[in-house]
Design a protein around this motif. Structure first.
Motif, short mmCIF file in Angstrom:
data_model
loop_
_atom_site.label_atom_id
_atom_site.label_comp_id
_atom_site.label_asym_id
_atom_site.label_seq_id
_atom_site.Cartn_x
_atom_site.Cartn_y
_atom_site.Cartn_z
N ALA A 70 75.83 39.05 20.61
CA ALA A 70 75.76 37.40 20.64
C ALA A 70 74.25 37.09 21.07
CB ALA A 70 76.65 36.92 21.41
N LEU A 71 73.69 37.58 22.07
CA LEU A 71 72.49 37.13 22.61
C LEU A 71 71.43 37.83 21.78
CD1 LEU A 71 73.28 38.03 26.36
CD2 LEU A 71 72.70 35.73 25.49
N ALA A 72 71.70 39.06 21.22
CA ALA A 72 70.45 39.47 20.20
C ALA A 72 70.54 38.56 19.19
CB ALA A 72 70.69 40.82 20.02
N ASP A 73 71.44 38.40 18.57
CA ASP A 73 71.40 37.40 17.30
C ASP A 73 71.04 36.02 17.60
OD1 ASP A 73 72.66 39.56 16.04
OD2 ASP A 73 74.73 38.77 16.15
N ALA A 74 71.01 35.58 18.57
CA ALA A 74 70.68 34.31 19.19
C ALA A 74 69.22 33.97 19.59
CB ALA A 74 71.16 33.77 20.29
N GLY A 75 68.41 35.39 19.62
CA GLY A 75 67.09 35.32 19.83
C GLY A 75 66.76 36.14 21.02
N TYR A 76 67.47 36.61 21.61
CA TYR A 76 67.28 37.18 23.18
C TYR A 76 67.10 38.61 22.97
CZ TYR A 76 68.10 32.39 24.73
OH TYR A 76 68.25 31.00 24.94
N ARG A 77 66.05 39.10 24.37
CA ARG A 77 66.11 40.62 24.63
C ARG A 77 67.47 40.65 25.57
NH1 ARG A 77 61.48 43.60 28.01
NH2 ARG A 77 62.21 45.83 27.51
N ALA A 78 68.50 41.15 25.07
CA ALA A 78 69.54 41.55 25.76
C ALA A 78 69.72 42.88 26.66
CB ALA A 78 71.02 41.19 25.20
N VAL A 79 69.69 42.84 27.60
CA VAL A 79 69.75 44.32 28.41
C VAL A 79 70.90 44.22 29.44
CG1 VAL A 79 68.52 45.88 29.74
CG2 VAL A 79 67.20 44.37 28.37
N ALA A 80 71.74 45.20 29.33
CA ALA A 80 72.98 45.57 30.29
C ALA A 80 72.64 46.70 31.00
CB ALA A 80 74.21 45.67 29.51
N MET A 81 72.37 46.43 32.45
CA MET A 81 72.20 47.78 33.40
C MET A 81 73.40 48.38 33.90
SD MET A 81 70.23 46.00 36.63
CE MET A 81 70.45 47.51 37.50
N ASP A 82 73.17 49.56 34.32
CA ASP A 82 74.45 50.14 35.10
C ASP A 82 73.80 50.02 36.71
OD1 ASP A 82 76.28 50.84 33.24
OD2 ASP A 82 75.36 52.78 33.10
N LEU A 83 74.86 49.32 37.50
CA LEU A 83 74.38 49.29 38.90
C LEU A 83 74.14 50.58 39.46
CD1 LEU A 83 76.72 46.38 39.97
CD2 LEU A 83 74.30 46.23 39.14
N ARG A 84 73.42 50.70 40.67
CA ARG A 84 73.27 51.84 41.38
C ARG A 84 74.68 52.49 41.66
NH1 ARG A 84 69.30 53.60 45.80
NH2 ARG A 84 68.15 51.56 45.24
N GLY A 85 74.70 53.98 41.29
CA GLY A 85 75.93 54.70 41.38
C GLY A 85 76.96 54.61 40.60
N VAL A 86 76.74 54.00 39.43
CA VAL A 86 77.74 53.66 38.31
C VAL A 86 77.25 54.14 37.01
CG1 VAL A 86 79.24 51.86 37.36
CG2 VAL A 86 79.01 51.80 39.65
N GLY A 87 77.82 54.51 35.98
CA GLY A 87 77.47 54.51 34.74
C GLY A 87 76.42 55.90 34.63
N GLY A 88 75.15 55.53 34.04
CA GLY A 88 74.26 56.67 33.79
C GLY A 88 73.10 56.04 34.82
N SER A 89 73.24 55.36 35.98
CA SER A 89 72.25 55.16 37.06
C SER A 89 72.55 56.28 38.20
CB SER A 89 72.36 54.03 37.51
OG SER A 89 72.17 53.02 36.42
#
Length: 319
Positions: A70-89
């Motif tokens: 939704a944000l990308a389609d609206a013209g934004y650079r949308a970045v979702a990060m994994d917090l420290r210790g979670v996901g790929g971080s």
């Protein structure tokens, strides 16, 4: 979403459980950025002003899959990060206090080469977004918080409101050593699924969505790192570092703020979250979603994303 199914007897890895495509088949850019002495995994889509999305517990970047598009389609650079210790971080041995986690976030903004960002945080990510807006206001263009009151209001509600304290009983349970981690990963992360379903409103998540979070929680050391911020929040209440942190959080937020909440949230009661505007010396807008629980951005992604994009594009957010 495309990811190989790991062998049931093999612990999942970040490569198989975290670096996923979006449900509509769109491929996000997965990469690692260095910030605040650690490495952080981010998923990126679109071009334009930066909007940095911060997940809560027990999730990771994928919770924002609908808002990325939704944000990308609206013209934004949308970045979702994994917090420290979670996901790929990185899973570091220490650094899980909110001040340091907030510096992770603002450090990622700088590492992405941007002068500032609109921060969007849910649950723990919302707590850290409040904190970052106070600690590094020049790096926060706008603030959006979902399902989490201001840190000082959270503290007073947990200590003085019995109903809220009972609603957040999982946080008190996290103070025990080792057992919470073992429970989170037992039976392939079954408790993660139970928590997400129990905390949602009537629009329950799909089973496959739940399995994504269960696999990610079973990555080695993730359960421990996911719990550590909550241990700090409770154990520091009477310690000098905690007293200093909450004293620092008396400073007002001076960026436009959108506060979103589900009316049926069983984890963070509406009356605990409402009133956080007293800590904001800038345009503040409160939006309550009727019939939604603790995960409004997943339970009704269209309504949530519409509210988010319209507010980000509004040149006069105080109206």
């Amino acid at each position: 979403m495309t990811a190989p199914t790991p062998d049931p007897g093999t612990p999942p890895t970040a490569a198989t459980a975290v670096r996923l495509d979006l449900p509509d088949g769109r491929k996000v850019l997965h990469r690692d950025v260095a910030a605040n002495g650690a490495r952080f995994h981010v998923a990126e889509l679109g071009d334009g002003p930066l909007v940095l999305l911060l997940h809560g517990f027990p999730q990771f970047w994928w919770t924002w899959r609908h808002q990325l598009t939704a944000l990308a389609d609206a013209g934004y650079r949308a970045v979702a990060m994994d917090l420290r210790g979670v996901g790929g971080s990185d899973r570091t041995p220490r650094g899980y206090d909110p001040a340091n986690l907030a510096l992770d976030i603002t450090g990622v903004v700088r590492s992405l080469g941007e002068p500032d960002a609109a921060l969007v945080g849910h649950d723990l990510g919302g707590y850290l977004a409040w904190t970052a807006a106070v600690m590094r206001p020049k790096l926060v263009r706008r603030l959006v918080v979902s399902s989490m009151p201001h840190p000082r209001r959270w503290r007073s509600a947990m200590l003085a409101d019995y109903t809220q304290s009972r609603a957040g009983s999982h946080i008190w349970g996290f103070q025990r050593p080792w057992l919470p981690e073992r429970r989170l990963v037992a039976d392939g992360g079954a408790l993660v699924g139970d928590l997400i379903r129990d905390w949602s409103g009537p629009r329950l998540p799909e089973d496959e969505d739940v399995r994504v979070y269960q696999r990610a929680m079973c990555i080695p050391s993730t359960a421990h790192c996911s719990i550590e911020p909550y241990r700090w929040l409770v154990r520091s209440m009477a310690r000098p570092d905690g007293v200093q942190f909450y004293r620092r959080m008396k400073r007002p937020v001076r960026v436009p703020t959108l506060h979103l909440h589900g009316s049926l949230d069983p984890v963070m009661r509406t009356r605990s979250a409402a009133g956080s505007g007293e800590y904001v010396e800038a345009p503040y807008r409160w939006r309550l979603f009727d019939g939604l629980g603790h995960f409004p951005h997943e339970e009704d992604p269209v309504a949530f994303s519409t509210e988010l994009v319209n507010w980000l594009k509004d040149p006069e957010p105080d109206r």
